[in-house]
Design an enzyme around this catalytic site. Structure first.
Site, PDB file in Angstrom:
ATOM      1  N   GLY A  99       8.506  31.528  50.409  1.00 26.06           N
ATOM      2  CA  GLY A  99       8.297  32.313  49.205  1.00 26.06           C
ATOM      3  C   GLY A  99       7.913  33.755  49.467  1.00 26.06           C
ATOM      4  N   GLY A 119      27.734  35.505  53.822  1.00 26.24           N
ATOM      5  CA  GLY A 119      27.866  36.958  53.796  1.00 26.24           C
ATOM      6  C   GLY A 119      26.611  37.643  53.306  1.00 26.24           C
ATOM      7  N   ALA A 169      23.451  49.457  50.785  1.00 25.22           N
ATOM      8  CA  ALA A 169      24.552  48.952  49.963  1.00 25.22           C
ATOM      9  C   ALA A 169      24.220  47.596  49.363  1.00 25.22           C
ATOM     10  CB  ALA A 169      25.829  48.870  50.796  1.00 25.22           C
ATOM     11  N   ASN A 170      23.618  46.716  50.162  1.00 21.86           N
ATOM     12  CA  ASN A 170      23.259  45.391  49.657  1.00 21.86           C
ATOM     13  C   ASN A 170      22.274  45.487  48.491  1.00 21.86           C
ATOM     14  OD1 ASN A 170      24.809  44.218  51.657  1.00 21.86           O
ATOM     15  ND2 ASN A 170      23.072  43.799  53.004  1.00 21.86           N
ATOM     16  N   GLY A 198      16.743  39.217  51.811  1.00 18.38           N
ATOM     17  CA  GLY A 198      15.689  40.177  51.488  1.00 18.38           C
ATOM     18  C   GLY A 198      16.213  41.325  50.641  1.00 18.38           C
ATOM     19  N   ASP A 199      17.430  41.783  50.943  1.00 22.24           N
ATOM     20  CA  ASP A 199      18.031  42.867  50.161  1.00 22.24           C
ATOM     21  C   ASP A 199      18.327  42.414  48.738  1.00 22.24           C
ATOM     22  OD1 ASP A 199      17.981  44.414  52.470  1.00 22.24           O
ATOM     23  OD2 ASP A 199      20.020  43.856  53.037  1.00 22.24           O
ATOM     24  N   GLU A 258      17.188  52.140  57.732  1.00 16.14           N
ATOM     25  CA  GLU A 258      18.474  52.236  58.414  1.00 16.14           C
ATOM     26  C   GLU A 258      19.110  53.616  58.303  1.00 16.14           C
ATOM     27  OE1 GLU A 258      20.058  47.651  58.704  1.00 16.14           O
ATOM     28  OE2 GLU A 258      20.875  48.895  57.081  1.00 16.14           O
TER      29      GLU A 258
END
Length: 304
Positions: free
Chosen positions: A232, A294, A49-50, A258-259, A146
């Site tokens: 980086g 968040g 989702a992210n 990261g997402d 996931e």
């Protein structure tokens, strides 16, 4: 690595959809330690989702393939995805609960995450085949660890565009799934686990160490984007290594950074951008993401 062409476009993300329970803590707990929180909040998360929300924020068409439960959280997360311009036609409902992540965040923005997959763990090969048109039509297909590895591998097999894999959690990612990826995007911890951290020489700087790790990853992977947080990103293309430094920002919450990076890179590649241009855009967007609380990446990409 496949590139965008006539008849292909946008991004399809095959992955997890969770509700996040985020707790602010003075320090991350150690084994056996009780830590009192200083506040908490609920949000939409899951790596899939992210990444979908991050890609959509950059103005490309995004389809989400995932699973939610039949609880109240299901409507919340699906409505949130739609509100961020993500196509949810391929999000299926399963009897039971929607996936959930418990996230602890310290004052420096570092985090500790526990994930209960819930419905996301039930996403199967049949669900992927039901969404075959959206997967085959995408310029970029994004998968992670996931949801079951066999499900992600099936999605990669249906892809005609570029396949990006985030190997997290690393324990759930199989060699067969890694072999399906055109672009592998691990963080340093995940990359160490993939090559065998016990044999890694930790002398030298973080970037020098990351170069050693990047070279040890399977040579068959066309591109590796090794994310290093405040240090980086290290880009490996063939035998070539390029370090892209991160900008200096004050991190509030690194959950989902990261997402955010992956989603922005996927969007750039789907538009036909050069890889390095997409990486630089991903870095800027991830820097913006860590400055807000968040896991959900920010909708505003102005100045990115």
């Amino acid at each position: 690595m496949n590139s965008s062409s006539t008849g292909r476009g946008g991004v399809t993300v095959v992955g997890s959809i969770h509700v996040d329970l985020v707790y602010d803590v003075p320090t991350l707990p150690r084994p056996g330690e009780t830590v009192l929180t200083t506040g908490h909040r609920t949000g939409v998360g899951g790596k899939g989702a992210n990444q979908a929300v991050a890609a959509a924020a950059h103005g490309v068409a995004v389809s989400m393939v995932g699973a939610v439960g039949t609880d109240a959280d299901a409507d919340v997360v699906v409505d949130a995805l739609r509100g961020r311009s993500v196509d949810t036609q391929a999000v299926v409902r399963r009897d039971g609960r929607t996936g959930c992540a418990i996230v602890a965040v310290d004052p420096a923005g570092e985090n500790l995450i526990l994930v209960d997959g819930g419905a996301s763990a039930s996403l199967g090969i049949g669900d992927v085949h039901a969404a075959a048109d959206a997967i085959a039509a995408a310029a970029v297909v994004v998968v992670q660890g996931e949801v079951p590895a066999a499900t992600s591998a099936a999605a990669a097999g249906l892809a005609t565009g570029t396949v990006i894999l985030t190997p997290a959690p690393v324990e759930a990612v199989t060699p067969d799934l890694i072999a399906c990826a055109d672009i592998l995007v691990p963080n340093l911890h995940e990359a160490e686990r993939l090559v065998g951290a016990d044999v890694v020489d930790r002398d030298g700087s973080v970037v020098e160490h990351a170069m050693w790790v990047a070279r040890a990853l399977p040579a068959a992977i066309e591109v590796v984007l090794l994310t290093l947080g405040s240090h980086g990103v290290l880009v490996r293309r063939g035998a070539e290594l390029t370090h892209v430094p991160a900008g200096v920002v004050t991190a509030v919450d690194t959950t989902g950074a990261g997402d955010a990076f992956v989603g922005a890179v996927a969007a750039g590649l789907a538009r036909g951008d050069d890889l390095m241009d997409a990486v630089h855009a991903g870095q800027r967007y991830a820097a913006k993401a860590v400055q807000v609380a968040g896991a959900t990446p920010p909708a505003d990409v102005d100045g990115v």
